[in-house]
Motif scaffolding. Structure first.
Motif, short mmCIF file in Angstrom:
data_model
loop_
_atom_site.label_atom_id
_atom_site.label_comp_id
_atom_site.label_asym_id
_atom_site.label_seq_id
_atom_site.Cartn_x
_atom_site.Cartn_y
_atom_site.Cartn_z
N GLY A 21 13.04 -18.75 -107.88
CA GLY A 21 14.29 -19.50 -107.93
C GLY A 21 15.50 -18.64 -107.57
N ILE A 22 15.49 -17.42 -108.03
CA ILE A 22 16.58 -16.50 -107.66
C ILE A 22 16.53 -16.23 -106.16
N TRP A 23 15.33 -16.06 -105.62
CA TRP A 23 15.19 -15.87 -104.18
C TRP A 23 15.71 -17.09 -103.42
N ALA A 24 15.42 -18.29 -103.93
CA ALA A 24 15.87 -19.52 -103.26
C ALA A 24 17.39 -19.65 -103.31
N ILE A 25 18.02 -19.16 -104.36
CA ILE A 25 19.48 -19.22 -104.46
C ILE A 25 20.12 -18.21 -103.53
N VAL A 26 19.54 -17.02 -103.45
CA VAL A 26 20.12 -15.96 -102.62
C VAL A 26 20.03 -16.30 -101.14
N GLN A 27 18.89 -16.81 -100.70
CA GLN A 27 18.72 -17.15 -99.29
C GLN A 27 18.96 -18.64 -99.10
N ARG A 28 20.20 -18.99 -98.87
CA ARG A 28 20.59 -20.40 -98.79
C ARG A 28 20.06 -21.11 -97.55
N ASP A 29 19.72 -20.38 -96.51
CA ASP A 29 19.24 -21.03 -95.30
C ASP A 29 17.72 -21.14 -95.22
N SER A 30 17.01 -20.61 -96.20
CA SER A 30 15.55 -20.59 -96.17
C SER A 30 14.98 -21.86 -96.78
N LEU A 31 14.25 -22.62 -95.98
CA LEU A 31 13.58 -23.81 -96.47
C LEU A 31 12.29 -23.45 -97.20
N ASP A 32 11.67 -22.32 -96.81
CA ASP A 32 10.43 -21.89 -97.47
C ASP A 32 10.68 -21.50 -98.92
N ALA A 33 11.79 -20.85 -99.18
CA ALA A 33 12.08 -20.40 -100.55
C ALA A 33 12.27 -21.60 -101.48
N ILE A 34 13.00 -22.59 -101.03
CA ILE A 34 13.24 -23.75 -101.89
C ILE A 34 11.96 -24.58 -102.05
N THR A 35 11.12 -24.61 -101.03
CA THR A 35 9.85 -25.31 -101.13
C THR A 35 8.93 -24.62 -102.14
N MET A 36 8.89 -23.30 -102.09
CA MET A 36 8.07 -22.56 -103.06
C MET A 36 8.61 -22.74 -104.48
N PHE A 37 9.92 -22.77 -104.62
CA PHE A 37 10.52 -22.96 -105.93
C PHE A 37 10.18 -24.35 -106.49
N LEU A 38 10.30 -25.37 -105.67
CA LEU A 38 9.98 -26.72 -106.12
C LEU A 38 8.50 -26.85 -106.46
N THR A 39 7.65 -26.28 -105.65
CA THR A 39 6.20 -26.31 -105.93
C THR A 39 5.88 -25.55 -107.21
N GLY A 40 6.51 -24.40 -107.40
CA GLY A 40 6.30 -23.64 -108.63
C GLY A 40 6.76 -24.38 -109.87
N LEU A 41 7.90 -25.06 -109.78
CA LEU A 41 8.38 -25.84 -110.92
C LEU A 41 7.41 -26.97 -111.25
N ARG A 89 16.98 -32.20 -104.53
CA ARG A 89 18.23 -32.50 -103.81
C ARG A 89 18.67 -31.33 -102.95
N MET A 90 18.52 -30.11 -103.47
CA MET A 90 18.84 -28.93 -102.66
C MET A 90 17.90 -28.85 -101.45
N TYR A 91 16.65 -29.17 -101.64
CA TYR A 91 15.68 -29.17 -100.54
C TYR A 91 16.10 -30.17 -99.46
N ARG A 92 16.55 -31.35 -99.86
CA ARG A 92 17.01 -32.34 -98.89
C ARG A 92 18.28 -31.90 -98.16
N GLU A 93 19.17 -31.20 -98.88
CA GLU A 93 20.40 -30.70 -98.26
C GLU A 93 20.11 -29.63 -97.22
N ARG A 94 19.05 -28.89 -97.42
CA ARG A 94 18.70 -27.81 -96.49
C ARG A 94 17.89 -28.30 -95.30
#
Length: 97
Positions: A21-41, A89-94
């Motif tokens: 999640g911290i990685w997903a916040i730091v890299q705002r343009d990465s779709l992979d990071a937010i996907t991994m965060f959502l899957t992990g949650l 929602r963040m995933y959709r915004e990205r």
């Protein structure tokens, strides 16, 4: 995690998702990071249910620290669907589909 009522896999799973999640916040343009965060949650919702149901003591003799620890684990589990919705929602915004 602090009272050792739940196994170490509970702590490692939740802290691992926190790190992603911290990685997903730091890299705002990465779709992979937010996907991994959502899957992990979503996976930790399932594993938290399993951990709490298996390791909840069957007897009623819990110390105050154990009761607080289990209460916070259940509270964390109850907040995870809200977190999943916000991360989605963040995933959709990205640009996710």
């Amino acid at each position: 995690c602090m009272n050792y009522m739940l196994p170490l896999s509970y702590a490692w799973g939740n802290f691992g998702v926190l790190a992603v999640g911290i990685w997903a916040i730091v890299q705002r343009d990465s779709l992979d990071a937010i996907t991994m965060f959502l899957t992990g949650l979503l996976l930790t919702v399932l594993t938290d249910i399993i951990h709490i149901s298996i390791f909840y003591p069957s007897h009623g003799f819990l110390s105050d620290a154990q009761r607080f620890s289990l209460g916070m684990a259940i509270f964390s589990l109850l907040l995870k669907p809200v977190s999943c919705y916000l991360v989605y929602r963040m995933y959709r915004e990205r640009g996710g589909e």
